[in-house]
Design an enzyme around this catalytic site. Structure first.
Site, PDB file in Angstrom:
ATOM      1  N   GLU A  63       0.823  -1.208   0.000  1.00 30.08           N
ATOM      2  CA  GLU A  63       0.000   0.000   0.000  1.00 30.08           C
ATOM      3  C   GLU A  63       0.857   1.259   0.000  1.00 30.08           C
ATOM      4  O   GLU A  63       0.445   2.306  -0.501  1.00 30.08           O
ATOM      5  CB  GLU A  63      -0.926  -0.020   1.225  1.00 30.08           C
ATOM      6  CG  GLU A  63      -2.190   0.800   1.039  1.00 30.08           C
ATOM      7  CD  GLU A  63      -3.231   0.480   2.101  1.00 30.08           C
ATOM      8  OE1 GLU A  63      -4.209  -0.206   1.767  1.00 30.08           O
ATOM      9  OE2 GLU A  63      -3.059   0.899   3.255  1.00 30.08           O
ATOM     10  N   HIS A  73       6.984 -27.009   1.333  1.00 33.54           N
ATOM     11  CA  HIS A  73       6.215 -28.064   0.678  1.00 33.54           C
ATOM     12  C   HIS A  73       5.116 -27.484  -0.206  1.00 33.54           C
ATOM     13  O   HIS A  73       4.168 -28.193  -0.550  1.00 33.54           O
ATOM     14  CB  HIS A  73       5.637 -29.011   1.734  1.00 33.54           C
ATOM     15  CG  HIS A  73       6.690 -29.739   2.509  1.00 33.54           C
ATOM     16  ND1 HIS A  73       7.164 -30.976   2.141  1.00 33.54           N
ATOM     17  CD2 HIS A  73       7.402 -29.374   3.610  1.00 33.54           C
ATOM     18  CE1 HIS A  73       8.108 -31.361   3.003  1.00 33.54           C
ATOM     19  NE2 HIS A  73       8.265 -30.402   3.902  1.00 33.54           N
ATOM     20  N   LYS A 106     -13.290   2.031  -2.940  1.00 31.28           N
ATOM     21  CA  LYS A 106     -14.274   2.426  -1.935  1.00 31.28           C
ATOM     22  C   LYS A 106     -15.407   3.233  -2.572  1.00 31.28           C
ATOM     23  O   LYS A 106     -16.586   3.031  -2.257  1.00 31.28           O
ATOM     24  CB  LYS A 106     -13.604   3.275  -0.844  1.00 31.28           C
ATOM     25  CG  LYS A 106     -12.744   2.499   0.125  1.00 31.28           C
ATOM     26  CD  LYS A 106     -12.199   3.442   1.184  1.00 31.28           C
ATOM     27  CE  LYS A 106     -11.340   2.707   2.195  1.00 31.28           C
ATOM     28  NZ  LYS A 106     -10.788   3.627   3.222  1.00 31.28           N
TER      29      LYS A 106
END
Length: 440
Positions: free
Chosen positions: A288, A317, A431
């Protein structure tokens, strides 16, 4: 408290194409060294208030936790992004594993800690069905005081509390928000609810060492003074050293230089389960802050490397196959601890079998250390650059220091990329679309 090993970024270790020569690295250190003094100058001018959080007065947090923590069964954070990830990281690092599953005596009668950092209806409903709202404190956290997801969660919780407690619901709420503006501050004033202030000028992703992260941990019995003490120790160290000895500057520079060499993915891989959520927190901090369309001059740059979180040994793994043999476009950062809280011995079973006998009499601690070293060696042999951050142990002091280290590193990186490391216009765009879709 913290040591950093840079050996595996050198061209002698990972090859000329994928590493840095000593002479180039030294020239780069000198070329960009001015950003250290520039950062310190901006701090003195009050432009970087997050750097002063370790020196704050926390008596009001400690007093409230001391008075109320042991009267409740649960402490639930309602927040998202920077209002939640820091708390999760501190909780996983500093409280015992499976803290919420332990009994009251094991928790010393401190409440369980939950963080609702999403608006997933199943998750939210499941938690609210499992806990007794009347025996729960809900800490609503939003820097702006108008975060839609957090306010939606608050509305659901208010409905439950008012049905259970009537006008006494206020005792079960604590709100952490801006000191003056925003819907939540208006709500606090109107209903006279206990509240804390988000520090002025500090973006959410830099707020972990404020009431945003410290209040929930204080309610679980963590000595938050020790968290801040670790950050203070590191801050005073940084203020004394020249750029060539400043590890936050050096690692910011390394991350930046490797991004310029085509290593567009930054992998943070702790070798301790307690540090897993710090990698998650760092992912937001780095992405960000540095993923920006424009630089400070207004030029389109589309800059930033992509942070990825992994966990040793688990992701040996899953992800390591890609890191070792896939595209060589990554810089791997290991975090390890020199000392776990526990030394767990491996019993002497199957001593005469080659598949298991070599483990008999050893410890999980030795195995974890060997796994990390083996991964590091394999990556280096495959010319995959990496470096290691080693903590002395996992304690409030070292975790406070580590979080502060990463915040300052990211601020330095913002100057290297020549972008604003303290805004997030790309988040705001989403937003606004959400508001329109919900008919705001």
């Amino acid at each position: 408290m913290i040591k950093i090993n840079f050996n595996n970024i050198r061209s002698k270790r990972v090859g000329q194409k994928h590493g840095l020569t000593g002479s180039f690295f030294r020239r780069s250190i000198k070329k960009y060294a001015h950003i250290c003094s520039q950062t310190e100058s901006e701090r003195r001018q009050g432009k970087l208030p997050f750097l002063d959080l370790p020196y704050q007065d926390i008596r009001n947090i400690e007093d409230l936790a001391g008075q109320r923590a042991k009267k409740y069964e649960n402490f639930v954070v309602l927040g998202i992004g920077g209002s939640a990830l820091g708390t999760i990281a501190l909780h996983q690092a500093l409280n015992q594993p499976f803290y919420n599953l332990s009994n009251q005596l094991q928790r010393k009668h401190f409440p369980r800690l939950f963080v609702l950092d999403n608006v997933d209806p199943d998750e939210t409903n499941a938690l609210l069905q499992l806990i007794n709202p009347a025996r729960t404190i809900f800490n609503v956290i939003s820097k702006s005081g108008r975060t839609s997801e957090t306010i939606a969660s608050l509305m659901v919780v208010l409905n439950l509390l008012k049905k259970k407690l009537g006008s006494r619901y206020k005792n079960n709420l604590i709100i952490t928000t801006d000191a003056q503006k925003g819907f939540l501050r208006q709500f606090v004033k109107q209903e006279k609810i206990v509240s804390f202030e988000t520090p002025r000028g500090v973006e959410g992703r830099y707020s972990v060492l404020s009431p945003v992260g410290l209040l929930p941990l204080a309610f679980t019995g963590v000595d938050i003074k020790r968290i801040l003490a670790g950050a203070v120790w590191l801050d005073k160290f940084f203020q004394k050293v020249i750029p060539e000895k400043n590890p936050a500057y050096l690692t910011a520079l390394i991350n930046f230089l490797f991004n310029k060499k085509g290593k567009n993915i930054l992998v943070l891989m702790p070798y301790a389960a307690g540090l897993k959520e710090i990698a998650n927190w760092y992912r937001q901090l780095w992405a960000e802050s540095l993923g920006k369309k424009y630089d400070l001059s207004g030029k389109k740059v589309f800059t930033g490397s992509t942070p990825v979180n992994a966990l040793g040994v688990t992701d040996q793994h899953s992800q390591i196959q890609l890191y070792n043999e896939g595209p060589n476009d990554k810089l791997i950062i290991f975090i390890e601890t020199g000392k776990f809280r526990t030394e767990l011995a491996i019993p002497r079973f199957f001593s005469n079998t080659p598949e298991a006998g070599f483990l008999a009499g050893k410890t999980f601690n030795q195995l974890m250390q060997a796994e990390k070293k083996g991964t590091e060696i394999a990556l280096t042999k495959n010319q995959r650059p990496n470096y290691t951050i080693k903590l002395f142990n996992i304690s409030p002091e070292t975790i406070g220091a580590l979080l502060y280290f990463f915040e300052l590193q990211t601020a330095y990186a913002g100057k290297l990329y020549n972008v604003n490391a303290f805004d997030q216009p790309g988040v705001e765009a989403g937003k606004q679309t959400t508001f329109r879709l919900m008919s705001k």
